[in-house]
Enzyme design. Structure first.
Site, PDB file in Angstrom:
ATOM      1  CD  GLU A   1      -2.693   0.900   2.026  1.00  0.00           C
ATOM      2  OE1 GLU A   1      -2.760   0.140   2.886  1.00  0.00           O
ATOM      3  OE2 GLU A   1      -3.819   2.191   2.406  1.00  0.00           O
ATOM      4  CG  ASP A   2       1.655   3.207   3.397  1.00  0.00           C
ATOM      5  OD1 ASP A   2       0.511   3.977   2.780  1.00  0.00           O
ATOM      6  OD2 ASP A   2       1.386   3.152   4.941  1.00  0.00           O
TER       7      ASP A   2
END
Ligand code: MN
Length: 726
Positions: free
Chosen positions: A91-92
């Site tokens: 996600e990051d």
């Protein structure tokens, strides 16, 4: 993006040292675990998150490491621990799932994907997004319960570092933790995480109450420990004499559970039993019962507080014996007795299934949980309102249970707050739908009566379905709602279909156009964009398709010399079909489809109009009803009164008067003198002004007018009106 992500970075804890501790824990629980793989996961995460920091200023990887550490403490397998380490990578950072798949295989990548997907939903509506997130969460748990363990560990670390977030965000996160994550932890039996999540959320949401309990507990500590010792000494002595090897300890205090008990029992801190609490760990199940006997021979038990969760484990697999006894000095003390095994399961719950060997999963015990989750998902499928989805999910997933019995003595387990109607649906959907009345412990109760532990519940069913839409408000479980909704959908379609047919036939006749539903229906439907004739009829009956548009497409009949004769025959037939419909005549429309609007309470004599409601037949309003203004003309139908002479209608009157002695008595008397029955009344006075409502039974408008005139003549009455909901 992770909440805690920031780009300022201070200090630099020794990440490798943290990882060493994680690897050691995994190796201790799973000697075959591949330490090298774990270290490779660490290096990938380190590289991916390099340069990123948490709001706390710590390197971002501290988060992944702490999540991995929490999972290792639960003795989970190395795949889960690795997925915990890598859970924010996809996600990051720029590292993709394919990389995780290539480096660590499908299991780790599926777990990371599961965790990522839950938080990856984007919509404009925050409520819908949340509901969608939870729906995904439940789905992914049903696929692999380890996803929820990673998610819980993630939330736990975020709650431990919540002070770095803005206050508004803290409140939101704490509330969500209380609503979703703590109950999930409870449901999966992970008491350790549940308590911590609850206490941390409680502290954020209600800091004053939290600190009041904390200081109260600290103040009474010395006294409390003295009381505990007075029990512990003799107890250990007696257990030893009986040859039971036991470990007797005090129990940690959970502030939120104390708070909840204070609220539920409406008592102060001094009256909460488990402030004084002991836990006894023994070797075998037999020892548990033996120890219980010994306790009861030493101290008097409170009989209604002995609980055997060994014979009857909680749905989250919790097992223990509980008892509350009177300690010397009259204080009450709660004691839990369990084996080491039960204790471990009560602390780490479902995680216990991964504790043994790498790779082998004990799938038998939690298969029930997974089946139950799938069932819940099925029940929730047709819920579109996110708030309703959350509410039923909360009830099915998160609440405590009540145990009740059928008359034959079969045991049923329902969520706390479930009603007798929920019980009926729980037995069988047909029992629910045909439920006529219910008895609890031999006494007739309403269908929304809430069940208590130990109730004996008897359901009386009829030959036919009794369910109505209003039942949706009387059940709380997803199962009951699901069956009711499904049934309503089918019957609504059938009812709308019939009403649509009735309306078209009637209006075609009035407009003198030719309608041959049997011959033309499907063609007509296709012209108007419906796949089949029945759907068109149902759309008309539900008010979705204005009947005027259908009629407009029909041809006026060609005038023929014999037409008059035919029409006469048709009209005669129609006249025979004309029915008396519960007081209102709607030519050709079955009376089952007619109801009186509650907002304006029409009675015979009032000028009225019918409104086609969505799937609920025709509702009759007074022409003067202000709510008609908001209704499209297309939905309206002409109706006329045709009440039986003895049919009674209910009207609510609102009387305003200057308060005085005997006012209520005088009013009741003059109403009664008009020959009118008062069904119920209500009285409220503020200063000198009294407001009274009377629900009266009348036959017609002229009878009502007599009542109104009589009431107006009563001294001090200022105003009398018919009830009208706006
Ligand atoms: Mn995270």
């Amino acid at each position: 993006m992770s909440e805690h992500l920031s780009h300022q970075r201070v200090g630099s804890p020794d990440l490798a040292a943290l990882m060493t501790a994680v690897v050691r824990k995994v190796a201790a629980a799973h000697p075959q675990a591949d330490a090298d793989r774990l270290w490779r996961a660490f290096r990938l995460a380190e590289q991916a998150h390099s340069g990123q920091a948490r709001q706390s200023g710590e390197p971002f990887l501290v988060h992944g490491l702490t999540v991995a550490d929490i999972l290792a403490d639960l003795r989970l397998d190395s795949d889960t621990v690795m997925a915990g380490l890598l859970h924010d990578v996809v996600e990051d950072t720029t590292v993709g799932l394919d990389r995780i798949m290539a480096d660590f295989g499908p299991d780790v990548s599926a777990l990371v994907d599961g965790v990522t997907k839950i938080s990856g939903i984007r919509t404009d509506n925050p409520d819908a997004r949340k509901a969608e997130n939870y729906r995904k969460l439940v789905l992914s748990i049903a696929r692999d319960p380890r996803v929820v363990l990673i998610k819980l560990a993630d939330r736990l670390h975020n709650m431990r570092t919540i002070q770095y977030l803005e206050r508004s965000r803290q409140l939101e996160m704490a509330q969500e933790t209380m609503d979703v994550y703590a109950p999930l932890a409870h449901r999966f039996g992970i008491a350790r995480i549940k308590w911590e999540l609850e206490d941390r959320s409680f502290k954020v949401l209600h800091p004053e109450r939290y600190f009041a309990i904390e200081s109260g507990i600290n103040q009474s500590r010395a006294e409390r420990e003295r009381h505990l010792e007075e029990v512990r000494g003799p107890l250990e002595e007696a257990l030893r004499k009986a040859g039971i090897e036991a470990l007797v300890t005090g129990r940690p205090k959970h502030f939120f559970s104390i708070h909840r008990k204070m609220l539920a029992q409406k008592v102060g801190l001094d009256r909460i039993y488990d402030l004084l609490a002991l836990r006894i760990l023994v070797q075998t199940k037999a020892d548990c019962y033996h120890a219980l006997g010994i306790i009861h021979s030493l101290f008097t038990p409170l009989h209604d507080r002995i609980k055997d969760y060994i014979a009857m484990p909680k749905p989250n697999m919790y097992q223990s014996l509980h008892t509350t006894v009177r300690a010397p000095g009259g204080k009450y003390l709660e004691i839990q007795i369990r084996t080491q095994d039960m204790h471990e399961r009560s602390e780490i719950g479902i995680a216990a299934h991964w504790r043994y060997k790498e790779g082998t999963r004990d799938a038998t015990d939690f298969s029930q949980l997974v089946m139950w989750l799938r069932q819940i998902m099925e029940w929730q499928q047709d819920v579109t309102d996110p708030r309703e989805f959350m509410e039923s999910l909360r009830i099915d997933l998160f609440q405590d249970e009540v145990f009740v019995f059928s008359p034959k003595g079969d045991l049923f387990q329902l969520p706390r707050g479930a009603t007798v109607l929920d019980f009926a649906f729980h037995v069988h959907s047909e029992v629910g739908l045909r439920c006529v009345r219910a008895k609890v412990n031999g006494r007739i109760v309403s269908l929304h009566h809430a069940l208590e532990n130990g109730d004996k519940v008897e359901i009386v069913t009829g030959q036919q379905t009794r369910a109505t839409r209003s039942w949706l408000g009387q059940v709380r479980t997803g199962r009951a709602k699901h069956h009711l909704r499904r049934w309503l959908r089918t019957t609504q379609f059938q009812e709308s279909l019939k009403l649509g047919r009735d309306i078209l036939e009637r209006e075609a006749k009035r407009k003198r156009v030719t309608l041959r539903l049997d011959a033309d229906l499907d063609g007509l439907a296709q012209q108007m964009g419906y796949s089949e004739g029945e759907k068109l009829l149902a759309a008309v009956g539900a008010g979705d398709l204005p009947w005027q548009r259908v009629i407009a497409r029909l041809e006026p009949p060609a005038p023929t010399p014999t037409g008059r004769v035919v029409d006469l025959g048709k009209d005669l037939y129609a006249a025979l079909l004309r029915k008396r419909v519960g007081g209102v005549r709607i030519q050709g429309v079955d009376n089952l489809m007619v109801r009186y609007a509650r907002c304006c309470q029409p009675i015979p004599g009032d000028e009225v109009v019918g409104v086609i409601t969505r799937g609920r037949g025709v509702s009759v309003h007074r022409v003067a009803c202000p709510n008609l203004g908001a209704i499209e003309e297309d939905r309206k139908l002409e109706v006329t009164w045709d009440a039986a002479p003895d049919q009674v209608f209910h009207v609510k009157l609102i009387v305003t008067a200057n308060d005085r002695k005997n006012l209520l008595a005088d009013l009741s008397r003059v109403i009664a003198e008009t020959g009118t029955n008062i069904q119920s009344g209500d009285f409220a006075a503020e200063d000198d002004l009294a407001t009274m409502t009377f629900l009266i039974e009348v036959l017609s408008l002229s009878a009502l007018e007599k009542v109104l005139a009589a009431v107006r003549r009563v001294p001090s009455v200022q105003r009398v009106e018919r009830f009208q909901l706006r």
